[in-house]
Motif scaffolding. Structure first.
Motif, PDB file in Angstrom:
ATOM      1  N   THR A  66       0.811  -1.221   0.000  1.00  0.00           N
ATOM      2  CA  THR A  66       0.000   0.000   0.000  1.00  0.00           C
ATOM      3  C   THR A  66       0.839   1.264   0.000  1.00  0.00           C
ATOM      4  O   THR A  66       0.298   2.365   0.046  1.00  0.00           O
ATOM      5  CB  THR A  66      -0.937   0.008   1.220  1.00  0.00           C
ATOM      6  OG1 THR A  66      -0.153  -0.079   2.419  1.00  0.00           O
ATOM      7  CG2 THR A  66      -1.913  -1.161   1.155  1.00  0.00           C
ATOM      8  N   GLU A  67       2.144   1.154  -0.036  1.00  0.00           N
ATOM      9  CA  GLU A  67       3.035   2.312  -0.011  1.00  0.00           C
ATOM     10  C   GLU A  67       4.037   2.219  -1.152  1.00  0.00           C
ATOM     11  O   GLU A  67       4.353   1.129  -1.634  1.00  0.00           O
ATOM     12  CB  GLU A  67       3.794   2.380   1.325  1.00  0.00           C
ATOM     13  CG  GLU A  67       2.897   2.499   2.540  1.00  0.00           C
ATOM     14  CD  GLU A  67       3.680   2.462   3.833  1.00  0.00           C
ATOM     15  OE1 GLU A  67       4.925   2.496   3.770  1.00  0.00           O
ATOM     16  OE2 GLU A  67       3.055   2.393   4.901  1.00  0.00           O
ATOM     17  N   ILE A  68       4.544   3.382  -1.572  1.00  0.00           N
ATOM     18  CA  ILE A  68       5.617   3.421  -2.571  1.00  0.00           C
ATOM     19  C   ILE A  68       6.934   3.650  -1.846  1.00  0.00           C
ATOM     20  O   ILE A  68       7.119   4.663  -1.173  1.00  0.00           O
ATOM     21  CB  ILE A  68       5.371   4.544  -3.607  1.00  0.00           C
ATOM     22  CG1 ILE A  68       4.130   4.222  -4.445  1.00  0.00           C
ATOM     23  CG2 ILE A  68       6.590   4.705  -4.512  1.00  0.00           C
ATOM     24  CD1 ILE A  68       4.253   2.970  -5.292  1.00  0.00           C
ATOM     25  N   ASP A  69       7.843   2.688  -1.960  1.00  0.00           N
ATOM     26  CA  ASP A  69       9.140   2.795  -1.290  1.00  0.00           C
ATOM     27  C   ASP A  69      10.203   3.457  -2.167  1.00  0.00           C
ATOM     28  O   ASP A  69      11.262   3.820  -1.683  1.00  0.00           O
ATOM     29  CB  ASP A  69       9.623   1.410  -0.857  1.00  0.00           C
ATOM     30  CG  ASP A  69       8.784   0.861   0.283  1.00  0.00           C
ATOM     31  OD1 ASP A  69       8.877   1.403   1.394  1.00  0.00           O
ATOM     32  OD2 ASP A  69       8.038  -0.097   0.066  1.00  0.00           O
ATOM     33  N   GLY A  70       9.939   3.591  -3.461  1.00  0.00           N
ATOM     34  CA  GLY A  70      10.808   4.370  -4.324  1.00  0.00           C
ATOM     35  C   GLY A  70      12.158   3.773  -4.634  1.00  0.00           C
ATOM     36  O   GLY A  70      13.183   4.352  -4.248  1.00  0.00           O
ATOM     37  N   PRO A  71      12.224   2.625  -5.346  1.00  0.00           N
ATOM     38  CA  PRO A  71      13.540   2.123  -5.761  1.00  0.00           C
ATOM     39  C   PRO A  71      14.216   3.128  -6.670  1.00  0.00           C
ATOM     40  O   PRO A  71      13.654   3.517  -7.695  1.00  0.00           O
ATOM     41  CB  PRO A  71      13.206   0.821  -6.491  1.00  0.00           C
ATOM     42  CG  PRO A  71      11.787   0.978  -6.936  1.00  0.00           C
ATOM     43  CD  PRO A  71      11.124   1.788  -5.872  1.00  0.00           C
ATOM     44  N   LEU A  87      16.107   1.621  -1.671  1.00  0.00           N
ATOM     45  CA  LEU A  87      14.720   2.030  -1.454  1.00  0.00           C
ATOM     46  C   LEU A  87      14.771   3.363  -0.728  1.00  0.00           C
ATOM     47  O   LEU A  87      15.142   3.444   0.436  1.00  0.00           O
ATOM     48  CB  LEU A  87      13.976   0.971  -0.644  1.00  0.00           C
ATOM     49  CG  LEU A  87      13.941  -0.429  -1.279  1.00  0.00           C
ATOM     50  CD1 LEU A  87      13.183  -1.404  -0.392  1.00  0.00           C
ATOM     51  CD2 LEU A  87      13.328  -0.375  -2.669  1.00  0.00           C
ATOM     52  N   ALA A  88      14.375   4.425  -1.446  1.00  0.00           N
ATOM     53  CA  ALA A  88      14.666   5.777  -0.987  1.00  0.00           C
ATOM     54  C   ALA A  88      13.691   6.302   0.055  1.00  0.00           C
ATOM     55  O   ALA A  88      14.034   7.188   0.828  1.00  0.00           O
ATOM     56  CB  ALA A  88      14.695   6.724  -2.186  1.00  0.00           C
ATOM     57  N   HIS A  89      12.463   5.775   0.091  1.00  0.00           N
ATOM     58  CA  HIS A  89      11.424   6.419   0.882  1.00  0.00           C
ATOM     59  C   HIS A  89      11.186   5.769   2.234  1.00  0.00           C
ATOM     60  O   HIS A  89      10.068   5.683   2.713  1.00  0.00           O
ATOM     61  CB  HIS A  89      10.101   6.422   0.095  1.00  0.00           C
ATOM     62  CG  HIS A  89      10.199   7.133  -1.215  1.00  0.00           C
ATOM     63  ND1 HIS A  89       9.245   7.032  -2.199  1.00  0.00           N
ATOM     64  CD2 HIS A  89      11.153   7.956  -1.721  1.00  0.00           C
ATOM     65  CE1 HIS A  89       9.599   7.751  -3.245  1.00  0.00           C
ATOM     66  NE2 HIS A  89      10.752   8.326  -2.981  1.00  0.00           N
ATOM     67  N   GLY A  90      12.246   5.278   2.860  1.00  0.00           N
ATOM     68  CA  GLY A  90      12.094   4.657   4.170  1.00  0.00           C
ATOM     69  C   GLY A  90      11.757   5.662   5.256  1.00  0.00           C
ATOM     70  O   GLY A  90      11.904   6.868   5.078  1.00  0.00           O
ATOM     71  N   ASN A  91      11.314   5.180   6.393  1.00  0.00           N
ATOM     72  CA  ASN A  91      10.962   6.055   7.512  1.00  0.00           C
ATOM     73  C   ASN A  91      11.619   5.525   8.786  1.00  0.00           C
ATOM     74  O   ASN A  91      11.231   4.477   9.289  1.00  0.00           O
ATOM     75  CB  ASN A  91       9.444   6.095   7.673  1.00  0.00           C
ATOM     76  CG  ASN A  91       8.998   7.078   8.731  1.00  0.00           C
ATOM     77  OD1 ASN A  91       9.749   7.960   9.131  1.00  0.00           O
ATOM     78  ND2 ASN A  91       7.760   6.920   9.200  1.00  0.00           N
TER      79      ASN A  91
END
Length: 368
Positions: A66-71, A87-91
């Motif tokens: 359900t999320e885009i992690d952005g490779p 994966l650029a969009h980690g939190n």
């Protein structure tokens, strides 16, 4: 809790265009590249058989459906046994995940810094990833160093604001990256894992720079806005893409000064140097084209239109024959990989891949 699908190494067989399934003519080779689709959490394996290009496999690399992690960034290790994706969009931080080239299944992961982007792996098994920090504060970023055997981050080297274009010399001894917001080229000693030198890229002020403080460019002031650095095959020069003022700088790595300037198309973004040292290939992100430069003469020998807008990354085959260019596309368009014949200066093939195609890495050549 949503299940982390990337851990299962899910793959989806891609539909192949009929024209792309023909066998290669006798005596030709097949070329394989991986390309990341940032808006679909997907990495595609593309084959070019000398006449057409096709997608052989599509690998889902996101952690949650359900999320885009952005490779964003891709790299293949020198052995060809593993490929890596950031994966650029980690939190709060991003990660790098290792995959087997034999099975396209995950082997392990490591946490990096904020918005990890481009990366490369040394022959000794150290991965250098630039933490671009795209959505964070404008403060000095870093380059993460990962031991790929254990998949553990062993160092995080502070460089400058928004580092990008992570590339190593052929012997793995020096690492280069640039920072858009600080007008800076940074050289890292890849053995000592520390900054060795800095170079100021501000137009008219290009010079060696002390590495204990960073310049600040006023908003709206003229600038290079560097987006990529790539060393020459012999390591004697470093090429820097100045995205804002449409030029590529050639910097002497020993004298640490600008030796040549190449006036390019609009928005030079990524660079690659052919393994034979003859050509510099440049994507013009704002110009919907890719330039081929003869390094001996310093002239652009061809400017090849891309199939869609926003050409992004480049991977050149080991035989220096073809450049594989990822093209992002816009809106609902798919991404594309354009195959450019460096001898003829023309586009030899194209194939659609996932949306917002960005990172691209060469895997192997197979003789037929």
């Amino acid at each position: 809790m949503a299940m982390a699908l990337w851990a299962l190494g899910m793959t989806v067989a891609a539909a192949l265009p009929a024209a792309s399934q023909e066998n290669s003519p006798d005596g030709l080779s097949s070329y394989y590249v991986y390309v990341a689709a940032e808006s679909e959490d997907r990495v595609d394996l593309v084959r070019f058989d000398g006449t057409g290009a096709s997608v052989l496999d599509s690998v889902f690399v996101g952690r949650f459906p359900t999320e885009i992690d952005g490779p964003h960034g891709l790299a293949v290790d020198p052995s060809g046994e593993r490929w890596y994706v950031t994966l650029a969009h980690g939190n709060p931080f991003g990660t790098v995940v290792a995959y087997s080239t034999e099975t396209n299944r995950p082997l392990g992961s490591a946490e990096l810094g904020l918005f990890p982007a481009t990366m490369q792996v040394t022959p000794a098994g150290l991965l250098f990833a630039a933490n671009f920090n795209l959505h964070g504060e404008h403060e000095p970023g870093s380059v993460s160093v990962v031991d790929v055997g254990a998949m553990i981050e062993v160092a995080q080297i502070s460089t400058c604001t928004m580092p990008h274009g992570s590339r190593l010399t052929a012997d793995g001894s020096r690492h280069y990256s640039v920072c858009m917001m600080d007008e800076m080229l940074v050289e890292v000693d890849a053995h000592r894992l520390e900054v060795a030198r800095r170079f100021l890229l501000a137009p008219g002020l290009e010079q060696a720079w002390p590495h204990d403080w960073l310049p600040t460019r006023p908003v709206g002031a003229p600038g290079c806005s560097p987006t990529w650095a790539h060393p020459a095959v012999d390591g004697r020069h470093v090429y820097v893409a100045c995205n804002r003022n449409a030029e590529v700088l050639e910097i002497d790595a020993e004298a640490w000064r600008v030796t040549r300037r190449f006036e390019t198309g609009e928005g030079p973004y990524n660079l690659d140097v052919s393994p034979d040292g003859a050509h510099l290939v440049v994507t013009y992100k704002s110009g919907q084209a890719t330039g081929i430069w003869d390094l001996a003469s310093g002239t652009e020998t061809a400017r090849v239109p891309n199939t869609r807008t926003l050409p992004h990354g480049i991977a050149i085959s080991p035989d220096s024959r073809y450049a594989f260019v990822s093209v992002e596309g816009v809106g609902g368009e798919p991404g594309t990989v354009d195959v450019i014949d460096l001898r003829a200066g023309v586009r030899a093939a194209s194939v659609d891949v996932g949306k917002q195609a960005g990172g691209i890495a060469f895997w192997k050549v197979e003789s037929r």
